[in-house]
Design a protein around this motif. Structure first.
Motif, PDB file in Angstrom:
ATOM      1  N   ASN A  24      19.161   7.434   6.002  1.00 52.91           N
ATOM      2  CA  ASN A  24      19.623   5.934   6.683  1.00 52.91           C
ATOM      3  C   ASN A  24      20.315   5.745   5.673  1.00 52.91           C
ATOM      4  OD1 ASN A  24      17.267   6.337   8.179  1.00 52.91           O
ATOM      5  ND2 ASN A  24      15.586   5.352   7.136  1.00 52.91           N
TER       6      ASN A  24
ATOM      7  N   PHE B  47      23.001   1.306   5.777  1.00 55.73           N
ATOM      8  CA  PHE B  47      22.599   0.135   6.568  1.00 55.73           C
ATOM      9  C   PHE B  47      24.132  -1.375   5.906  1.00 55.73           C
ATOM     10  CE2 PHE B  47      18.184   1.437   7.402  1.00 55.73           C
ATOM     11  CZ  PHE B  47      17.928   1.711   6.499  1.00 55.73           C
TER      12      PHE B  47
ATOM     13  N   TYR C 155      20.604   6.965  11.173  1.00 64.58           N
ATOM     14  CA  TYR C 155      19.690   7.478  10.544  1.00 64.58           C
ATOM     15  C   TYR C 155      19.502   9.043  10.470  1.00 64.58           C
ATOM     16  CZ  TYR C 155      18.493   7.509  15.475  1.00 64.58           C
ATOM     17  OH  TYR C 155      18.956   7.507  16.631  1.00 64.58           O
TER      18      TYR C 155
ATOM     19  N   SER D 279      18.320   4.669   2.125  1.00 61.09           N
ATOM     20  CA  SER D 279      16.996   4.979   1.706  1.00 61.09           C
ATOM     21  C   SER D 279      16.137   6.440   2.699  1.00 61.09           C
ATOM     22  CB  SER D 279      15.740   3.755   2.382  1.00 61.09           C
ATOM     23  OG  SER D 279      16.138   3.882   3.921  1.00 61.09           O
ATOM     24  N   LEU D 280      15.836   6.814   2.028  1.00 62.92           N
ATOM     25  CA  LEU D 280      15.232   8.590   2.284  1.00 62.92           C
ATOM     26  C   LEU D 280      14.010   8.327   3.889  1.00 62.92           C
ATOM     27  CD1 LEU D 280      13.653  10.222  -0.813  1.00 62.92           C
ATOM     28  CD2 LEU D 280      15.639  11.125   1.130  1.00 62.92           C
ATOM     29  N   VAL D 281      13.872   8.967   4.473  1.00 60.75           N
ATOM     30  CA  VAL D 281      12.748   8.561   5.763  1.00 60.75           C
ATOM     31  C   VAL D 281      12.000   8.990   5.155  1.00 60.75           C
ATOM     32  CG1 VAL D 281      12.538   9.615   8.429  1.00 60.75           C
ATOM     33  CG2 VAL D 281      14.531   9.460   7.367  1.00 60.75           C
ATOM     34  N   ASP D 282      10.474   8.827   4.929  1.00 62.40           N
ATOM     35  CA  ASP D 282       9.549   8.574   4.121  1.00 62.40           C
ATOM     36  C   ASP D 282       8.194   7.528   4.715  1.00 62.40           C
ATOM     37  OD1 ASP D 282       9.220   9.555   0.567  1.00 62.40           O
ATOM     38  OD2 ASP D 282       7.062   8.270   2.181  1.00 62.40           O
ATOM     39  N   ARG D 283       7.680   8.713   4.368  1.00 65.64           N
ATOM     40  CA  ARG D 283       5.893   8.291   5.112  1.00 65.64           C
ATOM     41  C   ARG D 283       5.904   6.860   4.252  1.00 65.64           C
ATOM     42  NH1 ARG D 283       3.622   9.942   9.732  1.00 65.64           N
ATOM     43  NH2 ARG D 283       4.982  12.108  10.868  1.00 65.64           N
ATOM     44  N   GLU D 284       6.026   7.416   2.723  1.00 64.18           N
ATOM     45  CA  GLU D 284       5.709   6.056   1.703  1.00 64.18           C
ATOM     46  C   GLU D 284       5.941   4.665   1.629  1.00 64.18           C
ATOM     47  OE1 GLU D 284       2.931   7.415   0.556  1.00 64.18           O
ATOM     48  OE2 GLU D 284       2.916   8.688   1.958  1.00 64.18           O
ATOM     49  N   GLY D 285       6.973   4.703   3.174  1.00 63.57           N
ATOM     50  CA  GLY D 285       7.817   3.352   2.846  1.00 63.57           C
ATOM     51  C   GLY D 285       8.565   3.221   2.062  1.00 63.57           C
ATOM     52  N   ASN D 286       9.391   4.415   1.635  1.00 59.67           N
ATOM     53  CA  ASN D 286      10.170   4.390   0.603  1.00 59.67           C
ATOM     54  C   ASN D 286      11.417   2.708   0.644  1.00 59.67           C
ATOM     55  OD1 ASN D 286      11.049   6.153  -1.547  1.00 59.67           O
ATOM     56  ND2 ASN D 286      12.756   6.820  -0.282  1.00 59.67           N
ATOM     57  N   THR D 287      11.615   3.394  -1.281  1.00 63.90           N
ATOM     58  CA  THR D 287      12.443   2.192  -1.151  1.00 63.90           C
ATOM     59  C   THR D 287      13.890   1.865  -0.727  1.00 63.90           C
ATOM     60  OG1 THR D 287      11.250   1.061  -3.169  1.00 63.90           O
ATOM     61  CG2 THR D 287      13.542   0.617  -3.201  1.00 63.90           C
ATOM     62  N   ILE D 288      14.184   0.994  -0.325  1.00 65.10           N
ATOM     63  CA  ILE D 288      15.555   0.926   0.065  1.00 65.10           C
ATOM     64  C   ILE D 288      16.584   0.618  -0.872  1.00 65.10           C
ATOM     65  CG2 ILE D 288      17.769  -0.845   1.566  1.00 65.10           C
ATOM     66  CD1 ILE D 288      15.743  -0.794   4.314  1.00 65.10           C
TER      67      ILE D 288
ATOM     68  N   PHE E 156      19.895  -0.774  -2.690  1.00 66.45           N
ATOM     69  CA  PHE E 156      21.702  -1.614  -2.235  1.00 66.45           C
ATOM     70  C   PHE E 156      22.841  -1.792  -3.694  1.00 66.45           C
ATOM     71  CE2 PHE E 156      19.989  -4.928   0.912  1.00 66.45           C
ATOM     72  CZ  PHE E 156      18.557  -4.425   0.461  1.00 66.45           C
ATOM     73  N   GLY E 157      23.722  -1.119  -2.467  1.00 68.25           N
ATOM     74  CA  GLY E 157      24.249  -1.075  -3.223  1.00 68.25           C
ATOM     75  C   GLY E 157      25.722  -2.576  -3.783  1.00 68.25           C
TER      76      GLY E 157
ATOM     77  N   TYR F 265       4.527  -2.437   5.138  1.00 65.82           N
ATOM     78  CA  TYR F 265       5.525  -2.759   3.695  1.00 65.82           C
ATOM     79  C   TYR F 265       6.294  -4.141   3.712  1.00 65.82           C
ATOM     80  CZ  TYR F 265       4.560   2.165   4.229  1.00 65.82           C
ATOM     81  OH  TYR F 265       4.101   3.575   4.139  1.00 65.82           O
TER      82      TYR F 265
ATOM     83  N   ARG G  88       6.256  -4.310  -4.305  1.00 67.98           N
ATOM     84  CA  ARG G  88       6.268  -3.815  -2.992  1.00 67.98           C
ATOM     85  C   ARG G  88       4.792  -3.750  -2.905  1.00 67.98           C
ATOM     86  NH1 ARG G  88       7.675   2.390  -0.997  1.00 67.98           N
ATOM     87  NH2 ARG G  88       5.822   3.024  -1.373  1.00 67.98           N
TER      88      ARG G  88
ATOM     89  N   ILE H 240       8.019   3.846   8.233  1.00 70.83           N
ATOM     90  CA  ILE H 240       8.780   4.774   8.297  1.00 70.83           C
ATOM     91  C   ILE H 240       8.792   6.091   8.800  1.00 70.83           C
ATOM     92  CG2 ILE H 240      10.709   5.772   7.334  1.00 70.83           C
ATOM     93  CD1 ILE H 240      11.032   4.003   4.866  1.00 70.83           C
TER      94      ILE H 240
END
Lengths: 114, 117
Positions: A31, A33, A50, A94-103, A105-106, B33, B50, B98
């Motif tokens: 992902n 953005f 994505y 961010s990753l596509v991750d079922r754990e709700g991964n962190t996004i 930023f630059g 989340y 989070r 996600i």
């Protein structure tokens, strides 16, 4: 550490110019953005992607387009810059991750259109 | 559509004191989340904490903790023992699970926190 790099930190462009904002991430994230940040309005999503060559409109896509030819790079394009596009632009990934991964930023790109 | 509301545009606190930043959100999702991000003057967005909606226990990270009230759709951030380095804009954010590619964060408009000595 994940690194999201926005190569242009400060730009000044003229009305009507075509503007490219580049973003590169080094962690193989699916992902990516583009957000725009304005005082009192918070962060608003312009576009996201994505996968390579895939894109989805965010909340404020008008006047913008994007390109994702390679997984690590996501470009924001202002086809004909206008003064109301003066803003700070933030790229994220961010990753596509079922754990709700962190996004991640630059550091942001400050664009002034005169 | 999901929305995130931060009702306090600005707040101030003295060093060593405790401050609470408010956030409410609206969603029909059951699983999601919530995040608090900090943006100091450098403009780099830094994840503070989070919370997974399916977890009843409130998340904590050192001096930062949240009060997550799922039924009330409230997600406040408490900063204990405030430090000058906590001076920043704080954003509350919401994200759906996600399960699908491309899920994006939805942000509130931010709260500017000033910590004074």
């Amino acid at each position: 550490d994940v690194k999201v790099t926005q190569s242009s930190r400060y730009l000044v462009k003229r009305t009507g110019e075509k503007v490219f904002l580049e973003c590169v991430q080094d962690m193989d994230h699916e992902n990516m953005f583009w957000y725009r940040q304005d005082p009192g309005l918070g962060l608003r999503l312009i576009y996201f992607s994505y996968d390579v060559k895939m894109k989805e409109k965010g909340d404020i896509p008008e006047g913008y387009s994007v390109s994702r030819e390679k997984k690590e790079r996501f470009s924001l394009i202002l086809e004909s810059a206008s003064t109301n596009q003066t803003s700070m632009y933030l790229c994220a990934s961010s990753l596509v991750d079922r754990e709700g991964n962190t996004i991640y930023f630059g550091e942001g790109s400050w664009l002034t259109v005169v | 559509a999901q929305t995130v509301t931060q009702s306090q545009p600005e707040m101030s606190v003295q060093e060593a004191e405790t401050v609470t930043l408010s956030c409410t959100y609206d969603t029909s999702e059951n699983n999601y989340y919530l995040f608090w991000y900090k943006q100091p003057p450098s403009r780099q967005m830094i994840l503070v904490i989070r919370q997974e909606a399916y977890k009843q226990q409130n998340a904590t990270e050192n001096r930062f903790s949240v009060n997550f009230q799922k039924a009330a759709k409230s997600f406040s951030l408490k900063i204990s023992d405030s430090q000058l380095g906590d001076t920043a804009m704080y954003f509350c954010a919401f994200m759906k699970p996600i399960y699908q590619a491309g899920t994006a964060l939805i942000f509130g408009k931010g709260t500017t926190l000033s910590v004074s000595s």
